[in-house]
Design a protein around this motif. Structure first.
Motif, PDB file in Angstrom:
ATOM      1  N   GLN A  55       0.792  -1.231   0.000  1.00  0.00           N
ATOM      2  CA  GLN A  55       0.000   0.000   0.000  1.00  0.00           C
ATOM      3  C   GLN A  55       0.827   1.284   0.000  1.00  0.00           C
ATOM      4  O   GLN A  55       0.314   2.360   0.271  1.00  0.00           O
ATOM      5  N   ARG A  56       2.114   1.197  -0.322  1.00  0.00           N
ATOM      6  CA  ARG A  56       2.948   2.403  -0.394  1.00  0.00           C
ATOM      7  C   ARG A  56       2.476   3.255  -1.561  1.00  0.00           C
ATOM      8  O   ARG A  56       2.348   2.775  -2.678  1.00  0.00           O
ATOM      9  N   PRO A  57       2.219   4.549  -1.288  1.00  0.00           N
ATOM     10  CA  PRO A  57       1.790   5.434  -2.371  1.00  0.00           C
ATOM     11  C   PRO A  57       2.983   6.007  -3.137  1.00  0.00           C
ATOM     12  O   PRO A  57       4.058   6.225  -2.573  1.00  0.00           O
ATOM     13  N   TYR A  58       2.768   6.258  -4.420  1.00  0.00           N
ATOM     14  CA  TYR A  58       3.746   6.923  -5.279  1.00  0.00           C
ATOM     15  C   TYR A  58       3.015   7.977  -6.087  1.00  0.00           C
ATOM     16  O   TYR A  58       1.809   7.894  -6.284  1.00  0.00           O
ATOM     17  N   HIS A  59       3.762   8.944  -6.565  1.00  0.00           N
ATOM     18  CA  HIS A  59       3.235   9.930  -7.502  1.00  0.00           C
ATOM     19  C   HIS A  59       4.156   9.887  -8.709  1.00  0.00           C
ATOM     20  O   HIS A  59       5.375  10.046  -8.579  1.00  0.00           O
ATOM     21  N   LEU A  60       3.600   9.649  -9.884  1.00  0.00           N
ATOM     22  CA  LEU A  60       4.416   9.394 -11.070  1.00  0.00           C
ATOM     23  C   LEU A  60       5.299  10.572 -11.473  1.00  0.00           C
ATOM     24  O   LEU A  60       6.334  10.365 -12.105  1.00  0.00           O
ATOM     25  N   GLN A  61       4.931  11.811 -11.091  1.00  0.00           N
ATOM     26  CA  GLN A  61       5.775  12.961 -11.404  1.00  0.00           C
ATOM     27  C   GLN A  61       6.668  13.350 -10.224  1.00  0.00           C
ATOM     28  O   GLN A  61       7.831  13.679 -10.413  1.00  0.00           O
ATOM     29  N   LEU A  62       6.125  13.340  -9.011  1.00  0.00           N
ATOM     30  CA  LEU A  62       6.855  13.856  -7.850  1.00  0.00           C
ATOM     31  C   LEU A  62       7.687  12.817  -7.106  1.00  0.00           C
ATOM     32  O   LEU A  62       8.748  13.145  -6.581  1.00  0.00           O
ATOM     33  N   SER A  63       7.208  11.594  -7.046  1.00  0.00           N
ATOM     34  CA  SER A  63       7.937  10.546  -6.316  1.00  0.00           C
ATOM     35  C   SER A  63       7.633   9.177  -6.923  1.00  0.00           C
ATOM     36  O   SER A  63       6.993   8.333  -6.296  1.00  0.00           O
ATOM     37  N   PRO A  64       8.086   8.964  -8.159  1.00  0.00           N
ATOM     38  CA  PRO A  64       7.781   7.699  -8.839  1.00  0.00           C
ATOM     39  C   PRO A  64       8.608   6.538  -8.266  1.00  0.00           C
ATOM     40  O   PRO A  64       9.670   6.753  -7.677  1.00  0.00           O
ATOM     41  N   PRO A  65       8.120   5.319  -8.469  1.00  0.00           N
ATOM     42  CA  PRO A  65       8.954   4.167  -8.099  1.00  0.00           C
ATOM     43  C   PRO A  65      10.176   4.140  -9.017  1.00  0.00           C
ATOM     44  O   PRO A  65      10.136   4.630 -10.149  1.00  0.00           O
ATOM     45  N   LYS A  66      11.270   3.608  -8.503  1.00  0.00           N
ATOM     46  CA  LYS A  66      12.506   3.565  -9.303  1.00  0.00           C
ATOM     47  C   LYS A  66      12.321   2.750 -10.576  1.00  0.00           C
ATOM     48  O   LYS A  66      12.855   3.087 -11.620  1.00  0.00           O
ATOM     49  N   GLN A  67      11.574   1.662 -10.464  1.00  0.00           N
ATOM     50  CA  GLN A  67      11.278   0.826 -11.625  1.00  0.00           C
ATOM     51  C   GLN A  67       9.789   0.959 -11.926  1.00  0.00           C
ATOM     52  O   GLN A  67       8.956   0.747 -11.045  1.00  0.00           O
ATOM     53  N   ASP A  68       9.464   1.303 -13.157  1.00  0.00           N
ATOM     54  CA  ASP A  68       8.078   1.529 -13.544  1.00  0.00           C
ATOM     55  C   ASP A  68       7.203   0.328 -13.192  1.00  0.00           C
ATOM     56  O   ASP A  68       7.497  -0.799 -13.599  1.00  0.00           O
ATOM     57  N   GLY A  69       6.143   0.582 -12.423  1.00  0.00           N
ATOM     58  CA  GLY A  69       5.182  -0.461 -12.098  1.00  0.00           C
ATOM     59  C   GLY A  69       5.584  -1.382 -10.961  1.00  0.00           C
ATOM     60  O   GLY A  69       4.854  -2.317 -10.641  1.00  0.00           O
ATOM     61  N   VAL A  70       6.744  -1.115 -10.330  1.00  0.00           N
ATOM     62  CA  VAL A  70       7.239  -2.003  -9.274  1.00  0.00           C
ATOM     63  C   VAL A  70       7.531  -1.192  -8.012  1.00  0.00           C
ATOM     64  O   VAL A  70       8.261  -0.198  -8.051  1.00  0.00           O
ATOM     65  N   CYS A  71       6.991  -1.631  -6.893  1.00  0.00           N
ATOM     66  CA  CYS A  71       7.211  -0.968  -5.615  1.00  0.00           C
ATOM     67  C   CYS A  71       8.675  -1.110  -5.193  1.00  0.00           C
ATOM     68  O   CYS A  71       9.226  -2.212  -5.213  1.00  0.00           O
ATOM     69  N   GLY A  72       9.268  -0.005  -4.796  1.00  0.00           N
ATOM     70  CA  GLY A  72      10.658  -0.014  -4.341  1.00  0.00           C
ATOM     71  C   GLY A  72      10.830  -0.613  -2.965  1.00  0.00           C
ATOM     72  O   GLY A  72      11.950  -0.962  -2.580  1.00  0.00           O
ATOM     73  N   ASP A  73       9.747  -0.756  -2.210  1.00  0.00           N
ATOM     74  CA  ASP A  73       9.840  -1.311  -0.865  1.00  0.00           C
ATOM     75  C   ASP A  73       9.706  -2.831  -0.846  1.00  0.00           C
ATOM     76  O   ASP A  73      10.502  -3.525  -0.222  1.00  0.00           O
ATOM     77  N   GLY A  75       8.576  -4.804  -3.865  1.00  0.00           N
ATOM     78  CA  GLY A  75       8.590  -5.452  -5.174  1.00  0.00           C
ATOM     79  C   GLY A  75       7.219  -5.744  -5.739  1.00  0.00           C
ATOM     80  O   GLY A  75       7.089  -6.322  -6.818  1.00  0.00           O
ATOM     81  N   GLY A  76       6.166  -5.311  -5.019  1.00  0.00           N
ATOM     82  CA  GLY A  76       4.802  -5.529  -5.495  1.00  0.00           C
ATOM     83  C   GLY A  76       4.485  -4.652  -6.697  1.00  0.00           C
ATOM     84  O   GLY A  76       5.221  -3.727  -7.046  1.00  0.00           O
ATOM     85  N   GLU A  77       3.364  -4.948  -7.334  1.00  0.00           N
ATOM     86  CA  GLU A  77       2.935  -4.180  -8.503  1.00  0.00           C
ATOM     87  C   GLU A  77       2.254  -2.888  -8.065  1.00  0.00           C
ATOM     88  O   GLU A  77       1.441  -2.884  -7.141  1.00  0.00           O
ATOM     89  N   THR A  78       2.614  -1.792  -8.734  1.00  0.00           N
ATOM     90  CA  THR A  78       1.933  -0.531  -8.463  1.00  0.00           C
ATOM     91  C   THR A  78       0.783  -0.369  -9.452  1.00  0.00           C
ATOM     92  O   THR A  78       0.915  -0.702 -10.628  1.00  0.00           O
ATOM     93  N   VAL A  79      -0.340   0.119  -8.933  1.00  0.00           N
ATOM     94  CA  VAL A  79      -1.543   0.291  -9.751  1.00  0.00           C
ATOM     95  C   VAL A  79      -2.202   1.622  -9.413  1.00  0.00           C
ATOM     96  O   VAL A  79      -1.972   2.195  -8.355  1.00  0.00           O
TER      97      VAL A  79
END
Length: 136
Positions: A55-73, A75-79
């Motif tokens: 459930q870690r939140p990301y913002h695609l412009q301000l704080s995106p995950p390092k790898q597109d679609g993958v949680c940096g904490d 490894g889960g899928e971001t949606v």
């Protein structure tokens, strides 16, 4: 102090809150409305994603995950949450206009509404909020 975010959402809730605070010998010192253009709001909210696992939140412009679609904490899928899709945001703004925007008039009549430009970056808006809060 206390910060209420997203409440009250209706004039009836605002009046009930005023009554409860009056009964407790307290009052709202300051009501702040962060003002941002509609298109910017839709773009900002539509850029939010969340990890399905942790459930870690990301913002695609301000704080995106390092790898597109993958949680940096984890490894889960971001949606994107369904209520953050542009069409859902437009609906949320319609509900805001109908139910919540009149609350601004309630606080304006009470003389404790301050409008803050929410367009600049987070650091600038935070500094402005601190400045406004220091006046209370």
């Amino acid at each position: 102090g206390v910060v209420l975010d997203g409440f009250p959402r209706t004039v009836a809730q605002a009046k009930t809150l005023d009554t409860a605070l009056d009964n407790a010998g307290a009052a709202i010192d300051l009501a702040v409305n962060l003002e941002v253009e509609r298109a910017e709001l839709v773009a900002r909210i539509s850029s939010r994603v969340i990890c399905q696992s942790c459930q870690r939140p990301y913002h695609l412009q301000l704080s995106p995950p390092k790898q597109d679609g993958v949680c940096g904490d984890c490894g889960g899928e971001t949606v994107q949450r369904p209520d953050d899709r542009p069409e859902a945001v437009q609906n949320r703004l319609k509900v805001y206009d109908e139910l919540t925007a009149p609350v601004l008039g309630h606080f304006e009549k009470r003389g404790n509404l301050v409008r803050v430009d929410g367009s600049p970056g987070p650091d600038e808006v935070f500094e402005e909020l601190k400045s406004v809060a220091a006046t209370v």
